[in-house]
Design a protein around this motif. Structure first.
Motif, PDB file in Angstrom:
ATOM      1  N   GLU A 116       0.953  -1.024   0.045  1.00  0.00           N
ATOM      2  CA  GLU A 116       0.181   0.034  -0.040  1.00  0.00           C
ATOM      3  C   GLU A 116       0.869   1.323  -0.127  1.00  0.00           C
ATOM      4  O   GLU A 116       0.200   2.373  -0.429  1.00  0.00           O
ATOM      5  N   CYS A 117       1.933   1.225   0.541  1.00  0.00           N
ATOM      6  CA  CYS A 117       2.817   2.401   0.618  1.00  0.00           C
ATOM      7  C   CYS A 117       3.864   2.739  -0.691  1.00  0.00           C
ATOM      8  O   CYS A 117       4.196   3.777  -0.680  1.00  0.00           O
ATOM      9  N   PHE A 118       4.012   1.659  -1.500  1.00  0.00           N
ATOM     10  CA  PHE A 118       5.062   1.861  -2.489  1.00  0.00           C
ATOM     11  C   PHE A 118       3.930   1.479  -3.855  1.00  0.00           C
ATOM     12  O   PHE A 118       3.159   0.771  -4.097  1.00  0.00           O
ATOM     13  N   LYS A 119       4.894   2.213  -4.964  1.00  0.00           N
ATOM     14  CA  LYS A 119       4.248   1.875  -6.427  1.00  0.00           C
ATOM     15  C   LYS A 119       5.247   1.747  -7.264  1.00  0.00           C
ATOM     16  O   LYS A 119       6.633   2.143  -6.850  1.00  0.00           O
ATOM     17  N   LEU A 120       5.348   1.128  -8.303  1.00  0.00           N
ATOM     18  CA  LEU A 120       6.032   1.021  -9.348  1.00  0.00           C
ATOM     19  C   LEU A 120       5.882   2.393 -10.211  1.00  0.00           C
ATOM     20  O   LEU A 120       4.944   2.682 -10.643  1.00  0.00           O
ATOM     21  N   THR A 121       7.188   2.775 -10.707  1.00  0.00           N
ATOM     22  CA  THR A 121       7.148   4.021 -11.592  1.00  0.00           C
ATOM     23  C   THR A 121       7.295   3.338 -13.003  1.00  0.00           C
ATOM     24  O   THR A 121       7.409   2.134 -13.286  1.00  0.00           O
ATOM     25  N   ASN A 122       7.237   4.064 -14.093  1.00  0.00           N
ATOM     26  CA  ASN A 122       7.064   3.617 -15.712  1.00  0.00           C
ATOM     27  C   ASN A 122       8.446   3.015 -15.898  1.00  0.00           C
ATOM     28  O   ASN A 122       8.518   2.205 -16.636  1.00  0.00           O
ATOM     29  N   ASP A 123       9.624   3.482 -15.375  1.00  0.00           N
ATOM     30  CA  ASP A 123      11.015   2.747 -15.316  1.00  0.00           C
ATOM     31  C   ASP A 123      11.068   1.528 -14.435  1.00  0.00           C
ATOM     32  O   ASP A 123      12.178   1.146 -14.012  1.00  0.00           O
ATOM     33  N   SER A 124       9.854   1.161 -13.832  1.00  0.00           N
ATOM     34  CA  SER A 124      10.060  -0.070 -12.995  1.00  0.00           C
ATOM     35  C   SER A 124      10.936   0.257 -11.710  1.00  0.00           C
ATOM     36  O   SER A 124      11.259  -0.761 -10.988  1.00  0.00           O
ATOM     37  N   SER A 125      11.136   1.414 -11.309  1.00  0.00           N
ATOM     38  CA  SER A 125      11.747   1.712  -9.984  1.00  0.00           C
ATOM     39  C   SER A 125      10.681   1.763  -8.776  1.00  0.00           C
ATOM     40  O   SER A 125       9.407   1.879  -9.290  1.00  0.00           O
ATOM     41  N   ILE A 126      11.012   1.839  -7.667  1.00  0.00           N
ATOM     42  CA  ILE A 126       9.855   1.693  -6.623  1.00  0.00           C
ATOM     43  C   ILE A 126      10.041   3.114  -5.850  1.00  0.00           C
ATOM     44  O   ILE A 126      11.016   3.864  -5.646  1.00  0.00           O
ATOM     45  N   GLN A 127       8.640   3.740  -5.739  1.00  0.00           N
ATOM     46  CA  GLN A 127       8.456   5.082  -5.080  1.00  0.00           C
ATOM     47  C   GLN A 127       7.590   4.837  -4.280  1.00  0.00           C
ATOM     48  O   GLN A 127       6.480   4.105  -4.295  1.00  0.00           O
TER      49      GLN A 127
END
Ligand code: PMT
Length: 316
Positions: A116-127
């Motif tokens: 729930e706290c993290f998401k994948l960005t378009n370049d597949s890194s974690i934010q």
């Protein structure tokens, strides 16, 4: 099953029948390193104090290759929150907790923080999601400062056998700190158990019909802790009831019977708002200031004061 009544025999029988604690050497090594390091650190009044906070409920396995077990209610919120306030007050903490329960510094995180706290960005890194950024930052920094500074040692348990064997290791290791050690026993500990040798090895078969099982009584280890394991440590136990009528009477009895220095009495439905601190000098009601604050904040403040008076009296 043989019925054992005398406390010493009950204690012996409990530990003799317990399965060998996995990782006992590793736990002992971690404990002695942590305690020796903290014993040489200065605190605000004399050497740094160490508290063992127990948290969460113990399980009682019904089978050796366990599929079913009896559980005890406790989310671990009390233990996790209290740990943060003890660290803030300058104590080091040995946090003996049930696997999977609430952890210090993680209270503001959602139930499933990783997803729930993290998401994948378009370049597949974690934010980190913006909405959880502050909570994640504060959890990571609080936890990191406590662990890397050598002020927080976390030891997990699941069963009543693991809990009591680790508590004994902690208590006997903390003996060298004398009155500078505290026990804050907030865990919900099973009162009955199935001795290992009389436990079914494999999954109990439902086809055998209704289950008839006799449970042995878990010895109240509070007396053993006070008398043998850590006789000069400051000991705080908890009393949980759902009936307010009997709560204070039971807390009073525990104070006297187990020679506790304080008993925290709480009622299940109001436990997050108010607790009563019962000591030899009387009963004090401790409430949280408002719905955003924690009852553990004034509670730990009061206990730290009581512990200081205890250390002063013993050293006088
Ligand atoms: O974790 P939370 O959801 O935040 O809830 C917190 C809490 C309600 C669990 C906590 O505040 C609390 O009251 N913990 C103690 C619950 C409990 O087991 O009470 P008890 O009346 O069964 O036991 C009293 C004391 O005896 C406890 O300190 C326990 O550590 C000790 N005990 C119990 C059984 C046993 N065989 N040996 C023991 O030493």
């Amino acid at each position: 099953m043989e019925v054992v009544n005398n406390l010493d025999d009950m204690v012996k029988s409990f530990f003799d029948s317990a399965p060998v604690l996995k990782d006992a050497d590793n736990i002992s090594n971690k404990l002695s390193k942590f305690i020796n390091q903290n014993a040489s650190l200065p605190g605000s009044e004399g050497p740094r104090r160490v508290v063992c906070v127990t948290s969460g409920g113990t399980t009682v396995p019904l089978e050796q290759r366990c599929v079913r077990y009896i559980d005890n209610f406790s989310s671990g919120h009390r233990g996790g929150t209290s740990t943060e306030y003890f660290l803030k007050a300058g104590y080091s903490v040995i946090f003996l907790y049930r696997r999977g329960t609430c952890q210090p510094y993680c209270r503001s995180l959602p139930d499933d923080p990783l997803l729930e706290c993290f998401k994948l960005t378009n370049d597949s890194s974690i934010q980190v999601h913006e909405s959880h950024a502050e909570a994640v930052k504060s959890a990571i920094s609080g936890h990191h400062d406590a662990v890397s500074g050598g002020y927080l040692l976390k030891l997990p348990f699941t069963t009543i056998f693991e809990y009591l064997q680790i508590l004994r290791l902690i208590a006997t290791s903390l003996k060298i700190l004398g009155p500078n050690a505290m026990f804050y026993l907030a865990a919900a500990v099973s009162d009955f158990y199935v001795p290992w040798e009389s436990m079914a090895v494999h999954k109990i078969q439902s086809a055998s019909g209704p289950l008839d099982m006799r449970l042995a009584q878990v010895p109240k280890m509070l007396s053993v802790l006070r008398k043998e394991w850590a006789p000069t440590a400051f000991c705080v136990s908890f009393k949980l009831e759902t009936d307010t009528e009997i709560l204070l009477e039971k807390a009073d009895t525990a104070l006297k019977k187990y020679k506790m220095h304080a008993v925290v009495a709480n009622e299940l439905s109001t436990r997050k708002e108010v607790v009563i601190l019962v000591t030899e000098s009387g009963k004090v009601s401790v409430s949280r200031e408002n719905s955003q604050s924690d009852v553990e904040s004034p509670l730990i403040k009061l206990l730290v004061e009581k512990h200081s008076s205890y250390v002063t009296d013993i050293n006088a």
